[in-house]
Design a protein around this motif. Structure first.
Motif, mmCIF file in Angstrom:
data_model
loop_
_atom_site.group_PDB
_atom_site.id
_atom_site.type_symbol
_atom_site.label_atom_id
_atom_site.label_comp_id
_atom_site.label_asym_id
_atom_site.label_seq_id
_atom_site.Cartn_x
_atom_site.Cartn_y
_atom_site.Cartn_z
ATOM 1 N N ASP A 1 0.937 -1.252 0.043
ATOM 2 C CA ASP A 1 -0.041 -0.050 0.112
ATOM 3 C C ASP A 1 0.919 1.127 0.097
ATOM 4 O OD1 ASP A 1 -1.775 -1.820 0.491
ATOM 5 O OD2 ASP A 1 -2.497 -1.149 2.434
ATOM 6 N N GLU A 2 0.712 1.996 -0.866
ATOM 7 C CA GLU A 2 1.345 3.438 -0.826
ATOM 8 C C GLU A 2 0.843 4.454 -1.828
ATOM 9 O OE1 GLU A 2 5.497 3.354 -2.508
ATOM 10 O OE2 GLU A 2 4.930 1.420 -2.885
ATOM 11 N N HIS A 3 1.440 5.696 -1.526
ATOM 12 C CA HIS A 3 0.916 6.968 -2.473
ATOM 13 C C HIS A 3 1.717 6.780 -3.724
ATOM 14 C CE1 HIS A 3 -0.694 10.797 -3.021
ATOM 15 N NE2 HIS A 3 0.204 10.914 -3.750
ATOM 16 N N VAL A 4 0.673 6.863 -4.714
ATOM 17 C CA VAL A 4 1.029 6.784 -6.062
ATOM 18 C C VAL A 4 0.587 7.947 -6.997
ATOM 19 C CG1 VAL A 4 0.657 5.487 -8.190
ATOM 20 C CG2 VAL A 4 0.835 4.199 -5.997
ATOM 21 N N LYS A 5 1.743 8.340 -7.729
ATOM 22 C CA LYS A 5 1.267 9.388 -8.606
ATOM 23 C C LYS A 5 1.561 8.962 -10.099
ATOM 24 C CE LYS A 5 1.855 14.145 -7.910
ATOM 25 N NZ LYS A 5 2.658 15.413 -7.854
ATOM 26 N N LEU A 6 0.625 8.789 -11.071
ATOM 27 C CA LEU A 6 0.748 8.788 -12.193
ATOM 28 C C LEU A 6 0.482 9.886 -13.231
ATOM 29 C CD1 LEU A 6 1.220 6.396 -14.541
ATOM 30 C CD2 LEU A 6 -1.186 5.928 -14.318
ATOM 31 N N GLU A 7 1.610 10.291 -13.943
ATOM 32 C CA GLU A 7 1.459 11.484 -14.607
ATOM 33 C C GLU A 7 1.870 11.301 -16.061
ATOM 34 O OE1 GLU A 7 2.888 14.912 -11.775
ATOM 35 O OE2 GLU A 7 4.320 13.141 -11.939
ATOM 36 N N VAL A 8 1.224 12.064 -16.853
ATOM 37 C CA VAL A 8 1.333 12.232 -18.448
ATOM 38 C C VAL A 8 2.431 13.456 -18.793
ATOM 39 C CG1 VAL A 8 0.282 12.144 -20.659
ATOM 40 C CG2 VAL A 8 -0.657 10.669 -18.717
ATOM 41 N N TYR A 9 3.203 13.348 -19.598
ATOM 42 C CA TYR A 9 4.036 14.300 -19.993
ATOM 43 C C TYR A 9 4.313 14.423 -21.689
ATOM 44 C CZ TYR A 9 5.639 15.058 -15.317
ATOM 45 O OH TYR A 9 5.876 14.951 -13.872
ATOM 46 N N ASN A 10 4.277 15.671 -22.349
ATOM 47 C CA ASN A 10 4.707 15.618 -23.617
ATOM 48 C C ASN A 10 6.231 15.702 -23.904
ATOM 49 O OD1 ASN A 10 5.699 18.300 -23.369
ATOM 50 N ND2 ASN A 10 3.769 19.227 -23.789
ATOM 51 N N ILE A 11 6.560 15.324 -25.223
ATOM 52 C CA ILE A 11 7.901 15.346 -25.623
ATOM 53 C C ILE A 11 8.769 16.411 -25.068
ATOM 54 C CG2 ILE A 11 7.843 16.339 -27.822
ATOM 55 C CD1 ILE A 11 9.541 13.307 -27.394
ATOM 56 N N LYS A 12 8.332 17.670 -24.560
ATOM 57 C CA LYS A 12 9.044 18.941 -24.327
ATOM 58 C C LYS A 12 9.229 18.548 -22.901
ATOM 59 C CE LYS A 12 7.180 21.925 -27.801
ATOM 60 N NZ LYS A 12 6.412 23.398 -27.813
ATOM 61 N N GLN B 1 6.879 18.904 -20.536
ATOM 62 C CA GLN B 1 5.755 19.556 -19.853
ATOM 63 C C GLN B 1 4.670 18.377 -19.475
ATOM 64 O OE1 GLN B 1 4.787 21.756 -23.288
ATOM 65 N NE2 GLN B 1 5.740 23.593 -22.447
ATOM 66 N N LYS B 2 3.995 18.874 -18.212
ATOM 67 C CA LYS B 2 2.932 17.867 -17.610
ATOM 68 C C LYS B 2 1.730 18.447 -18.357
ATOM 69 C CE LYS B 2 3.040 17.415 -13.440
ATOM 70 N NZ LYS B 2 2.983 17.871 -11.852
ATOM 71 N N VAL B 3 0.965 17.064 -18.801
ATOM 72 C CA VAL B 3 -0.187 17.164 -19.639
ATOM 73 C C VAL B 3 -1.310 16.892 -18.863
ATOM 74 C CG1 VAL B 3 -1.317 16.099 -21.546
ATOM 75 C CG2 VAL B 3 0.815 16.687 -21.567
ATOM 76 N N LYS B 4 -1.086 15.889 -17.843
ATOM 77 C CA LYS B 4 -2.375 15.296 -17.112
ATOM 78 C C LYS B 4 -1.769 14.682 -15.939
ATOM 79 C CE LYS B 4 -7.032 14.185 -16.771
ATOM 80 N NZ LYS B 4 -8.188 15.055 -17.200
ATOM 81 N N ILE B 5 -2.642 14.573 -14.885
ATOM 82 C CA ILE B 5 -2.252 13.892 -13.606
ATOM 83 C C ILE B 5 -3.417 12.853 -13.594
ATOM 84 C CG2 ILE B 5 -1.941 13.662 -11.133
ATOM 85 C CD1 ILE B 5 -1.063 16.622 -11.072
ATOM 86 N N LEU B 6 -2.966 11.828 -13.828
ATOM 87 C CA LEU B 6 -4.100 10.597 -13.563
ATOM 88 C C LEU B 6 -4.330 9.806 -12.518
ATOM 89 C CD1 LEU B 6 -2.784 8.554 -16.897
ATOM 90 C CD2 LEU B 6 -4.607 10.479 -16.929
ATOM 91 N N VAL B 7 -3.321 9.847 -11.596
ATOM 92 C CA VAL B 7 -3.662 9.414 -10.185
ATOM 93 C C VAL B 7 -2.709 10.164 -9.077
ATOM 94 C CG1 VAL B 7 -3.352 7.203 -8.608
ATOM 95 C CG2 VAL B 7 -4.013 6.742 -11.290
ATOM 96 N N ASN B 8 -3.149 10.498 -8.284
ATOM 97 C CA ASN B 8 -2.262 11.066 -7.041
ATOM 98 C C ASN B 8 -3.210 10.767 -5.902
ATOM 99 O OD1 ASN B 8 -0.695 12.393 -5.771
ATOM 100 N ND2 ASN B 8 -1.393 14.500 -6.324
ATOM 101 N N GLU B 9 -2.804 9.385 -5.379
ATOM 102 C CA GLU B 9 -3.789 9.197 -3.961
ATOM 103 C C GLU B 9 -2.902 7.706 -3.473
ATOM 104 O OE1 GLU B 9 -7.280 6.973 -5.103
ATOM 105 O OE2 GLU B 9 -7.043 7.828 -7.011
ATOM 106 N N PHE C 1 4.846 10.669 -22.551
ATOM 107 C CA PHE C 1 5.605 9.804 -21.563
ATOM 108 C C PHE C 1 4.666 9.743 -20.471
ATOM 109 C CE2 PHE C 1 8.748 11.421 -24.215
ATOM 110 C CZ PHE C 1 9.704 10.157 -24.360
ATOM 111 N N TYR C 2 4.404 8.503 -19.789
ATOM 112 C CA TYR C 2 3.756 8.337 -18.555
ATOM 113 C C TYR C 2 4.605 7.887 -17.653
ATOM 114 C CZ TYR C 2 2.894 3.635 -20.224
ATOM 115 O OH TYR C 2 3.251 2.068 -20.682
ATOM 116 N N ARG C 3 4.557 8.550 -16.215
ATOM 117 C CA ARG C 3 5.598 8.421 -15.445
ATOM 118 C C ARG C 3 4.905 7.970 -14.185
ATOM 119 N NH1 ARG C 3 10.304 12.514 -13.277
ATOM 120 N NH2 ARG C 3 11.084 10.928 -11.794
ATOM 121 N N LEU C 4 5.150 6.861 -13.357
ATOM 122 C CA LEU C 4 4.724 6.329 -12.120
ATOM 123 C C LEU C 4 5.659 6.727 -10.973
ATOM 124 C CD1 LEU C 4 2.500 4.726 -10.965
ATOM 125 C CD2 LEU C 4 3.892 2.634 -11.191
#
Length: 107
Positions: free
Chosen positions: A41-52, A54-62, A89-92
Motif C-alpha cells: 500500500d502506498e501513495h502513487v502518482k501517475l502523470e502524462v508528459y509531452n515530448i517537451k 511539460q506535464k499534460v495530465k495527472i491521472l492518479v495522485n492518491e 510519456f507516462y511516469r509512475l
C-alpha cells in the motif's frame, strides 16, 4: 489478481515488485490503458508528459492498496482538451521509485 487457497480461504497473491506495464493499445486514439502493480500500500502518482517534458495530465495522485491497478487515459489534458498527435510519456512515482514509458497518440 491471482489467489491461492489457504485453509479454505482465498488469499490474494501480491506482486513482488513495483511494475509499470506498457500501455495498450499503443499507438492509440483516443484512449489507452495503463496498468501497474504495487507490492505494498502506498501513495502513487501517475502523470502524462509531452515530448517537451511539460506535464499534460495527472491521472492518479492518491494512496492505493497493494495489487494490480489499471487506469484509462482519454487523451485529454488537464483542461479537458484533446492532445495533439505525438509522443507522450507516462511516469509512475512512489516513495521509492520512478518508472517511465513512452506512448504514441495518433489521429
Amino acid at each position: 489478481m491471482q489467489v491461492k487457497i489457504k485453509s479454505g480461504e482465498e488469499v490474494p497473491i501480491l506482486p513482488e515488485k513495483l511494475t509499470l506495464s506498457k500501455n495498450y493499445p499503443n499507438p492509440f486514439n483516443p484512449t489507452t490503458n495503463i496498468s501497474f502493480a504495487l507490492p505494498n500500500d502506498e501513495h502513487v502518482k501517475l502523470e502524462v508528459y509531452n515530448i517537451k517534458g511539460q506535464k499534460v495530465k495527472i491521472l492518479v495522485n492518491e494512496n492505493l492498496k497493494a495489487g494490480e491497478h489499471n487506469v484509462v487515459w482519454n487523451g485529454k489534458n488537464t483542461n479537458n482538451r484533446k492532445v495533439a498527435s505525438g509522443v507522450y510519456f507516462y511516469r509512475l512515482t512512489t516513495s521509492k521509485k520512478h518508472l517511465t514509458h513512452k506512448m504514441i497518440m495518433m489521429k
